[in-house]
Design a protein around this motif. Structure first.
Motif, PDB file in Angstrom:
ATOM      1  N   LEU A 197       0.823  -1.210   0.000  1.00 24.98           N
ATOM      2  CA  LEU A 197       0.000   0.000   0.000  1.00 24.98           C
ATOM      3  C   LEU A 197       0.860   1.264   0.000  1.00 24.98           C
ATOM      4  CD1 LEU A 197      -3.069   0.796   0.258  1.00 24.98           C
ATOM      5  CD2 LEU A 197      -2.645   1.079   2.706  1.00 24.98           C
ATOM      6  N   PHE A 198       0.383   2.288  -0.696  1.00 26.21           N
ATOM      7  CA  PHE A 198       0.970   3.629  -0.649  1.00 26.21           C
ATOM      8  C   PHE A 198       1.055   4.083   0.817  1.00 26.21           C
ATOM      9  CE2 PHE A 198       0.377   8.182  -0.276  1.00 26.21           C
ATOM     10  CZ  PHE A 198       1.250   8.704  -1.228  1.00 26.21           C
ATOM     11  N   PRO A 199       2.106   4.775   1.237  1.00 27.36           N
ATOM     12  CA  PRO A 199       3.244   5.262   0.450  1.00 27.36           C
ATOM     13  C   PRO A 199       4.450   4.329   0.462  1.00 27.36           C
ATOM     14  CG  PRO A 199       3.267   6.313   2.588  1.00 27.36           C
ATOM     15  CD  PRO A 199       2.051   5.413   2.578  1.00 27.36           C
ATOM     16  N   GLY A 200       4.310   3.134   1.002  1.00 29.41           N
ATOM     17  CA  GLY A 200       5.395   2.163   0.990  1.00 29.41           C
ATOM     18  C   GLY A 200       6.394   2.331   2.113  1.00 29.41           C
ATOM     19  N   THR A 201       6.139   3.269   3.008  1.00 30.92           N
ATOM     20  CA  THR A 201       7.032   3.513   4.150  1.00 30.92           C
ATOM     21  C   THR A 201       6.354   3.062   5.440  1.00 30.92           C
ATOM     22  OG1 THR A 201       6.158   5.767   4.252  1.00 30.92           O
ATOM     23  CG2 THR A 201       8.210   5.443   3.036  1.00 30.92           C
ATOM     24  N   GLY A 202       7.005   3.339   6.568  1.00 31.38           N
ATOM     25  CA  GLY A 202       6.415   3.024   7.863  1.00 31.38           C
ATOM     26  C   GLY A 202       6.794   1.675   8.408  1.00 31.38           C
TER      27      GLY A 202
END
Length: 381
Positions: A197-202
């Motif tokens: 899922l967007f944004p691909g960070t975290g």
């Protein structure tokens, strides 16, 4: 003190185009549902002010602010639109963009001022929650990042240590990177893993840097996570975080796109989670921050079947009202049912006839629990 609800119809004008999934009609639907049900009155509603350029510049660069202003008047060259992220499919420029976005930021700052000047201890501005915007670039439906601006405003104007809680299905990347090297603003985001899922960070390993190391918390949960697993991870980790970091105030972003009916994500929450999340946050505020809690909206792209009922729970939690059950008000149903092109909900709670059974339920829950256990070990060090 009674909570206050920041709203004006002017906030509905944040609109990219008629086919864009970000549709602030959801804000009008939520407000009407609460009003028709007798939970919101004119005395509860505060009209917001517009944010100044100086307030926007707490987070955004001056050249970006001027670019947004020019783009909204059709005066920014194509190459400059691309430079500032204002020509993408997700975040295209639109007429009077600066003015309409500044109004949205102003609504969030109005909620902040209401709490910090003692007019209330809890305030809600559902128009906000645009957590993807960067200092110099639009991103992910977000032009100005009202949540990051509000955190900086709390830190600079009022000298407060902020716990930012983000329960949107998408990682709160814009807020995280703004404060990644800071220790006075703690960012907490529980979201669907960026693998899908967007944004691909975290990721869980994103913990901050320099002075801010350890003051960023990410809880990336697996796709198709359901209520029980989500709530276990959320409640266990957020209370531990607040006990450790001892914030002065809570600012929560309340995206409702982790709902199983949302068309843009892969999580499987029901109305149960959206009844419990804000009531748990309210309890944390009453216990740890002298009742001070500012809440904003966020994601949510099923504007008929999901957002109004789920967002209503944030206001009801602020008012310390138990989650209602049974029929929605007839006035609300009569007003909107014929305009809806999908099955219109008639109950406060989800009926679940369209809920798809998750075949990997145990595996998903175990994976989330393992991630939670690793985080708790880290916090205890």
């Amino acid at each position: 003190m009674k909570p206050l609800y920041v709203y004006t119809d002017e906030l509905l004008k944040y609109r990219f185009n008629d086919t864009h999934p970000f549709n602030q009609m959801r804000l009008k639907l939520t407000t009407d549902l609460l009003t028709d049900a007798g939970f919101l009155t004119d005395e509860d509603i505060i009209k917001p002010r517009k944010a100044t350029d100086e307030e926007l510049a707490l987070v955004h660069s001056r050249d970006y602010i001027e670019a947004v202003r020019a783009a909204g008047h059709g005066e920014l060259p194509k190459e400059e639109l691309a430079k500032y992220g204002l020509d993408s499919e997700d975040t295209p420029s639109f007429k009077d963009m600066h003015e309409k976005c500044a109004a949205l930021v102003g609504a969030t700052l109005t909620a902040v001022d209401l709490v910090m000047t003692g007019q209330t201890d809890k305030a809600l501005s559902l128009a906000g929650g645009l957590h993807h915007g960067f200092s110099g670039k639009a991103n992910g439906f977000c032009v100005y990042n009202d949540t990051a601006i509000a955190c900086e405003y709390l830190a600079q104007k009022y000298g407060k240590k902020v716990m930012y809680i983000d329960t949107d299905a998408h990682h709160g990347d814009g807020v995280q990177w703004t404060f990644y090297n800071r220790s006075d603003i703690v960012t907490y985001s529980i979201h669907e893993t960026g693998r899908y899922l967007f944004p691909g960070t975290g990721s869980a390993t994103e913990r901050g840097t320099e002075e801010g190391f350890g003051f960023t918390m990410n809880l990336p949960i697996d796709a198709f996570t359901e209520d029980e697993s989500f709530l276990e991870v959320f409640k266990t980790s957020i209370e531990q975080a607040i006990q450790i970091f001892k914030p002065d105030i809570i600012l929560s972003q309340n995206g409702v796109d982790a709902h199983f009916r949302d068309p843009m994500t892969h999580l499987a929450l029901t109305s149960r989670s959206y009844e419990e999340i804000p009531r748990f946050v309210r309890g944390l505020a009453d216990k740890y921050t002298d009742g001070k809690w500012i809440a904003v909206g966020g994601g949510g792209y099923n504007i008929w079947q999901v957002v109004p009922r789920m967002w209503s729970q944030v206001w009801l939690a602020m008012k310390d009202i138990d989650a209602p059950s049974g029929p929605l008000p007839e006035k609300f149903i009569d007003k909107y049912k014929e305009k809806c092109q999908v099955d219109f909900p008639v109950l406060w709670e989800d009926t679940l006839e369209d809920f798809t059974d998750i075949p990997r339920r145990v595996e998903i829950a175990e994976k989330n629990k393992s991630m939670l256990d690793r985080l708790m070990m880290y916090l205890e060090q």
